[in-house]
Scaffold this active site. Structure first.
Site, PDB file in Angstrom:
ATOM      1  N   ARG A   6       0.795  -1.227   0.000  1.00 13.51           N
ATOM      2  CA  ARG A   6       0.000   0.000   0.000  1.00 13.51           C
ATOM      3  C   ARG A   6       0.823   1.269   0.000  1.00 13.51           C
ATOM      4  O   ARG A   6       0.355   2.283  -0.499  1.00 13.51           O
ATOM      5  CB  ARG A   6      -0.945   0.075   1.191  1.00 13.51           C
ATOM      6  CG  ARG A   6      -0.985  -1.151   1.983  1.00 13.51           C
ATOM      7  CD  ARG A   6      -1.860  -1.078   3.176  1.00 13.51           C
ATOM      8  NE  ARG A   6      -2.115  -2.468   3.503  1.00 13.51           N
ATOM      9  CZ  ARG A   6      -3.154  -2.898   4.163  1.00 13.51           C
ATOM     10  NH1 ARG A   6      -4.033  -2.049   4.595  1.00 13.51           N
ATOM     11  NH2 ARG A   6      -3.331  -4.160   4.395  1.00 13.51           N
ATOM     12  N   HIS A  74      -4.850   4.348   7.745  1.00 12.00           N
ATOM     13  CA  HIS A  74      -5.581   3.099   7.799  1.00 12.00           C
ATOM     14  C   HIS A  74      -5.083   2.230   8.948  1.00 12.00           C
ATOM     15  O   HIS A  74      -5.779   1.344   9.418  1.00 12.00           O
ATOM     16  CB  HIS A  74      -5.386   2.415   6.444  1.00 12.00           C
ATOM     17  CG  HIS A  74      -5.724   0.976   6.376  1.00 12.00           C
ATOM     18  ND1 HIS A  74      -6.942   0.532   5.952  1.00 12.00           N
ATOM     19  CD2 HIS A  74      -5.005  -0.124   6.663  1.00 12.00           C
ATOM     20  CE1 HIS A  74      -6.944  -0.786   5.978  1.00 12.00           C
ATOM     21  NE2 HIS A  74      -5.798  -1.212   6.414  1.00 12.00           N
ATOM     22  N   GLU A  98      -3.006  -3.636  17.478  1.00 14.37           N
ATOM     23  CA  GLU A  98      -2.578  -2.424  16.781  1.00 14.37           C
ATOM     24  C   GLU A  98      -1.908  -1.424  17.720  1.00 14.37           C
ATOM     25  O   GLU A  98      -1.061  -0.645  17.309  1.00 14.37           O
ATOM     26  CB  GLU A  98      -3.771  -1.775  16.073  1.00 14.37           C
ATOM     27  CG  GLU A  98      -3.344  -0.645  15.172  1.00 14.37           C
ATOM     28  CD  GLU A  98      -4.430  -0.186  14.208  1.00 14.37           C
ATOM     29  OE1 GLU A  98      -5.336  -0.989  13.907  1.00 14.37           O
ATOM     30  OE2 GLU A  98      -4.357   0.962  13.764  1.00 14.37           O
ATOM     31  N   SER A 114      -2.552  -7.757  10.141  1.00 16.77           N
ATOM     32  CA  SER A 114      -2.944  -7.176  11.414  1.00 16.77           C
ATOM     33  C   SER A 114      -3.836  -8.100  12.243  1.00 16.77           C
ATOM     34  O   SER A 114      -3.633  -8.240  13.452  1.00 16.77           O
ATOM     35  CB  SER A 114      -3.659  -5.856  11.174  1.00 16.77           C
ATOM     36  OG  SER A 114      -4.126  -5.364  12.372  1.00 16.77           O
TER      37      SER A 114
HETATM   38  C1  LIG Z   1     -10.899   0.011   7.086  1.00 18.96           C
HETATM   39  C2  LIG Z   1      -9.921  -0.975   7.673  1.00 18.96           C
HETATM   40  C3  LIG Z   1      -9.763  -2.209   7.065  1.00 18.96           C
HETATM   41  C4  LIG Z   1      -8.867  -3.144   7.601  1.00 18.96           C
HETATM   42  N1  LIG Z   1      -8.742  -4.341   6.958  1.00 18.96           N
HETATM   43  C5  LIG Z   1      -7.870  -5.253   7.460  1.00 18.96           C
HETATM   44  C6  LIG Z   1      -7.721  -6.534   6.824  1.00 18.96           C
HETATM   45  O1  LIG Z   1      -8.377  -6.833   5.817  1.00 18.96           O
HETATM   46  N2  LIG Z   1      -6.849  -7.440   7.353  1.00 18.96           N
HETATM   47  C7  LIG Z   1      -6.108  -7.159   8.461  1.00 18.96           C
HETATM   48  O2  LIG Z   1      -5.357  -8.000   8.914  1.00 18.96           O
HETATM   49  N3  LIG Z   1      -6.233  -5.947   9.084  1.00 18.96           N
HETATM   50  C8  LIG Z   1      -7.086  -4.993   8.613  1.00 18.96           C
HETATM   51  N4  LIG Z   1      -7.198  -3.766   9.247  1.00 18.96           N
HETATM   52  C9  LIG Z   1      -6.457  -3.522  10.480  1.00 18.96           C
HETATM   53  C10 LIG Z   1      -7.110  -4.224  11.644  1.00 18.96           C
HETATM   54  O3  LIG Z   1      -8.526  -4.208  11.484  1.00 18.96           O
HETATM   55  C11 LIG Z   1      -6.798  -3.543  12.974  1.00 18.96           C
HETATM   56  O4  LIG Z   1      -5.434  -3.354  13.070  1.00 18.96           O
HETATM   57  C12 LIG Z   1      -7.244  -4.400  14.138  1.00 18.96           C
HETATM   58  O5  LIG Z   1      -8.650  -4.558  14.096  1.00 18.96           O
HETATM   59  C13 LIG Z   1      -6.846  -3.780  15.464  1.00 18.96           C
HETATM   60  O6  LIG Z   1      -7.405  -4.538  16.533  1.00 18.96           O
HETATM   61  P1  LIG Z   1      -7.079  -4.196  18.026  1.00 18.96           P
HETATM   62  O7  LIG Z   1      -7.906  -5.090  18.853  1.00 18.96           O
HETATM   63  O8  LIG Z   1      -5.609  -4.185  18.235  1.00 18.96           O
HETATM   64  O9  LIG Z   1      -7.530  -2.667  18.198  1.00 18.96           O
HETATM   65  P2  LIG Z   1      -9.005  -2.062  18.036  1.00 18.96           P
HETATM   66  O10 LIG Z   1      -9.892  -2.981  17.293  1.00 18.96           O
HETATM   67  O11 LIG Z   1      -8.788  -0.684  17.515  1.00 18.96           O
HETATM   68  O12 LIG Z   1      -9.530  -2.018  19.527  1.00 18.96           O
HETATM   69  C14 LIG Z   1      -9.103  -1.039  20.445  1.00 18.96           C
HETATM   70  C15 LIG Z   1     -10.213  -0.899  21.476  1.00 18.96           C
HETATM   71  O13 LIG Z   1      -9.790  -0.088  22.557  1.00 18.96           O
HETATM   72  C16 LIG Z   1     -10.808   0.803  22.904  1.00 18.96           C
HETATM   73  N5  LIG Z   1     -10.197   1.960  23.567  1.00 18.96           N
HETATM   74  C17 LIG Z   1      -9.472   2.953  23.018  1.00 18.96           C
HETATM   75  N6  LIG Z   1      -9.097   3.832  23.952  1.00 18.96           N
HETATM   76  C18 LIG Z   1      -9.577   3.385  25.133  1.00 18.96           C
HETATM   77  C19 LIG Z   1      -9.512   3.871  26.477  1.00 18.96           C
HETATM   78  N7  LIG Z   1      -8.881   4.981  26.817  1.00 18.96           N
HETATM   79  N8  LIG Z   1     -10.131   3.145  27.437  1.00 18.96           N
HETATM   80  C20 LIG Z   1     -10.776   1.987  27.124  1.00 18.96           C
HETATM   81  N9  LIG Z   1     -10.870   1.501  25.876  1.00 18.96           N
HETATM   82  C21 LIG Z   1     -10.271   2.190  24.890  1.00 18.96           C
HETATM   83  C22 LIG Z   1     -11.471   1.130  21.594  1.00 18.96           C
HETATM   84  O14 LIG Z   1     -12.798   1.585  21.800  1.00 18.96           O
HETATM   85  C23 LIG Z   1     -11.443  -0.215  20.897  1.00 18.96           C
HETATM   86  O15 LIG Z   1     -12.564  -1.004  21.190  1.00 18.96           O
HETATM   87  C24 LIG Z   1      -8.104  -2.827   8.751  1.00 18.96           C
HETATM   88  C25 LIG Z   1      -8.283  -1.578   9.364  1.00 18.96           C
HETATM   89  C26 LIG Z   1      -9.170  -0.657   8.836  1.00 18.96           C
HETATM   90  C27 LIG Z   1      -9.314   0.674   9.507  1.00 18.96           C
END
Ligand SMILES: Cc1cc2nc3c(=O)[nH]c(=O)nc-3n(C[C@H](O)[C@H](O)[C@H](O)COP(=O)(O)OP(=O)(O)OC[C@H]3O[C@@H](n4cnc5c(N)ncnc54)[C@H](O)[C@@H]3O)c2cc1C
Ligand code: SF4
Ligand code: FES
Lengths: 299, 246, 133
Positions: A6, A74, A98, A114
């Site tokens: 990308r 993204h 992430e 991811s």
């Molecule tokens: C449009 C898009 C498409 C994508 N497509 C892909 C794909 O096809 N394949 C792939 O592998 N990856 C993809 N990704 C990346 C992937 O989706 C993310 O990196 C992944 O979902 C992150 O998961 P996570 O649980 O680490 O964080 P998140 O899902 O961001 O969860 C973080 C959580 O913490 C909470 N939070 C934040 N701050 C606080 C706080 N102070 N107190 C309490 N809670 C808090 C938030 O509300 C959230 O629920 C995509 C991302 C986007 C934006």
């Protein structure tokens, strides 16, 4: 080219815009992505969600129409410094997904890495955290509790008991997004990043004058927006500072003024410390290179 | 075009101040034809009244958090275009059939418990170790349940279901559709563990086939179909001599 | 944190309005569909009474045939047809057959159901008329 990583695609798209190509839309310039040659069967089997999005949100059928596209932010490549078991330099604090930087993605996350990252390192961090919790000495006054109460009190004073203020959260957030896109977007320059650092400083000042209208203790989303904006401004400042200090181009970090990668100087992680109210401190740590040596990207 | 405006009436409820929910009216610019109801709420929150509370996240019909009643119909507000309502006012209320926590925010604990109750994960009689490799599946085998796996847990179907509105012990559309999704999965062997919940009085048999769940579902899941299929299947298991196999 | 923050949030409980079924066309049609079983049940009860009376022998039996009953029967027939129609259309949704590993289109299943229904009606009609002679 369309199936390239990308960062390369984004740069190619921005280059098209800069050369005066592309279409003018309500949300800025865009290009057309054409998948019509795939035909309805392949699209329905392999890209059903794209077809649905086009139909439901843009009013087009990607079987018959080209798709309007443009680069956007993204994914956050950096994150909380963590090792492969999710442990951070702070004992008892674990990070995965992430928000963490386990070094998997480097300066450039490849597509689809991811969600597996969440699964693999989420499991590792969970196990390590459970192990830590069961082996740690029992404590009489739980220090985490004290930290939580301190934080609750800080939020209370900073936001809920805050009087006056004339700045809207939404306005600052939108300007921050615009400034980040301009200064630390697909292409970066020294001047652009310096301007960005200065503007972010201004936004930080304005943030101290935000207006909180919602004093409710129930599902107060204005409060969470304020807390989030505080964190986002801090992260933006961190990104801008490290990008400014990195006189090279690497992965998604593309400096116009330093288009080459410089492994000698910058095959390193940037570590930023926000200890006190003063300026954040920047340090570097070498990247551990294992079986695969960094090579020139020749595709 | 530039000064086109639209009226949004949104439910306000703060348990500390209000006896019951009330509607508050906002008139905002309808500046661009691609605006959805969620954009209008975000505009109100950032420009007019920062205290309006609601859930949202992805703005692309995938996270399932922005479901609300729009002019009386359960909708994803990120996919409800203002142009379809203008010049009439748009009434935005919290999803029907759920307790209201605040403004447009409902309490979804009940739904979460129900989802968990049907064990929405692949169950094997004997777990094989990770190293032994993956459970393979053909495209055709995926087609068997693909439709039921599209659910985004938006709860619009629960808001549309009068059976759930009258008796919230009912397991409900999405949970049953999800159970069906796993029961149809060639890798799954958990039917027997799910049966006590889905074949219960409060499970599929509570459904009297209003069918509105499938009408409002934004993802084409068709929970009504899943429920009727489950009724048929559980009956067959009971009636047929070889029905009680796994 | 203050005491208010710890107090359990008071949620506003959902109550189903009494007129819920007038709020949406589908709800209304659903209630009508459910209601159709009442006349059908009454008619069937009457049928049982008739059968009982017929059991006393052909000589003393004369079926009830007032105009009101004919009208009632016609209405019940319409209701029964409506109910059967919705039921059989549903079958296409519920039943899934596979032929040569490909799912049979639901239209075909519905058509087959209606065909079976027609055949069954003809058979029943034939039996009734044949043995009544
Ligand atoms: C449009 C898009 C498409 C994508 N497509 C892909 C794909 O096809 N394949 C792939 O592998 N990856 C993809 N990704 C990346 C992937 O989706 C993310 O990196 C992944 O979902 C992150 O998961 P996570 O649980 O680490 O964080 P998140 O899902 O961001 O969860 C973080 C959580 O913490 C909470 N939070 C934040 N701050 C606080 C706080 N102070 N107190 C309490 N809670 C808090 C938030 O509300 C959230 O629920 C995509 C991302 C986007 C934006
Ligand atoms: S079945 Fe449809 S309406 Fe119900 S929760 Fe899932 S996606 Fe939403
Ligand atoms: S905001 Fe995610 S579904 Fe609407």
């Amino acid at each position: 080219m369309e199936l390239g990583p990308r960062d390369i695609i984004s740069r190619a798209m921005m280059t098209e815009f800069e050369e005066g190509h592309g279409f003018e839309g309500p949300h800025g310039k865009y290009l057309h992505l054409d998948v019509r040659h795939l035909g309805e069967d392949v699209i329905d089997r392999k890209l059903p969600f794209m077809r649905e999005l086009g139909r439901e949100f843009v009013g087009i059928d990607i079987v018959k129409d080209p798709i309007p596209v443009r680069p956007v932010q993204h994914y956050m490549m950096g994150g909380i410094d963590a090792d492969i078991s999710g442990a951070t330099p702070m004992a008892g604090l674990y990070a995965a997904g992430e928000c963490a930087n386990v070094g998997l993605n480097g300066a450039n996350r490849l597509g689809s890495n991811s969600l597996p990252e969440c699964l693999v390192f989420g499991a590792a961090a969970g196990r390590a955290a459970a192990e830590y919790a069961s082996s740690a000495k029992p404590v009489t006054a739980n220090p985490v509790d004290a930290i939580l109460w301190d934080e609750a009190r800080r939020v209370e004073v900073a936001y809920l008991e805050k009087k006056g203020g004339d700045e809207r959260i939404g306005a600052i957030r939108e300007e921050m997004q615009h400034e980040m896109d301009t200064g630390a977007g697909v292409f970066r320059t020294k001047e652009g990043l310096e301007t960005l650092v200065e503007r972010l400083g201004g936004l930080r000042q304005r943030f101290s004058r935000i207006k909180i209208e919602d004093s409710s203790r129930t599902f107060n989303t204005e409060l969470t927006s304020a807390i989030e904006l505080d964190f986002m401004l801090e992260l933006s400042q961190t990104i801008a500072l490290t990008a400014l200090a990195r006189d090279e181009s690497r992965g998604a970090h593309a400096r116009r003024d330093f288009p080459e990668r410089n492994d000698e100087k910058y095959l390193k992680h940037s570590l930023v410390f926000h200890r006190d109210a003063g300026k954040p401190r920047l340090e570097y740590r070498d990247v551990r290179v294992g079986n695969f040596k960094p090579q020139a990207r020749t595709y | 075009m530039a000064d086109k405006r639209i009226t949004i009436q949104a439910t306000r409820y703060d348990p500390d101040k209000d006896e019951r929910p009330r509607l508050q009216s906002y008139e905002i610019p309808f500046s661009d034809d691609s605006m959805v109801v969620l954009d209008a709420l975000n505009y109100i929150k950032s420009e007019v009244d920062g205290s309006l509370s609601y859930r949202w996240s992805c703005r692309m019909g995938i996270c399932g958090s922005c479901g609300m009643m729009v002019n009386g119909t359960p909708k994803l507000t990120c996919n409800a275009f203002l142009r379809d309502y203008w010049p009439r006012p748009v009434v935005v209320e919290p999803l029907n059939n759920f307790p209201v926590i605040r403004d447009l925010v409902i309490d979804m604990d009940d739904f979460m418990h129900k989802l968990k109750a049907i064990k929405p994960w692949i169950i094997r009689r004997q777990e094989i170790p990770l190293g032994a490799g993956e459970h393979r599946q053909t495209n055709e085998q995926i087609d068997d349940f693909r439709q039921f796996s599209q659910c985004i847990n938006c709860m619009l179907c629960y808001a549309a279901c009068p059976v759930y509105g009258l008796n919230n012990e009912f397991l409900g559309p999405a949970a049953i559709a999800l159970a069906r999704r796993y029961n149809l999965d060639s890798r799954d062997q958990g039917l027997k563990q799910r049966l006590p919940v889905i074949a219960d009085n409060e499970g599929v048999w509570e459904c009297s086939f209003v069918g509105e769940c499938s009408v409002v579902c934004p993802k084409g899941v068709d929970p009504a179909k899943a429920i009727q299929q489950t009724k048929l299947e559980t009956t067959m298991r009971f009636v047929l001599p070889y029905g009680n196999r796994d | 944190m203050t005491n208010e923050a710890q107090a359990a949030p008071r949620e506003y409980r959902w109550r189903m309005p009494a007129n819920w079924w007038t709020r949406n066309r589908h709800y209304f049609l659903y209630v009508v569909r459910e209601f159709t079983v009442v006349p059908i049940a009454l008619w069937l009860l009457w049928l049982l009474v008739e059968i009982k009376r017929a059991g006393d022998g052909p000589a003393r039996y004369s079926p009830h045939g007032s105009a009101a009953f004919v009208v009632f029967s016609v209405i019940t027939l319409v209701f029964a047809l409506y109910h059967s129609y919705t039921f059989l259309s549903l079958a296409g949704v519920i039943i899934h057959f596979k032929v040569l590993d490909r799912p049979l289109p639901s239209r075909l299943i519905v058509l087959a159901q209606f065909a079976l229904w027609a055949v069954a009606s003809v058979v029943v009609g034939f039996v009734l008329i044949w043995f009544a002679r």
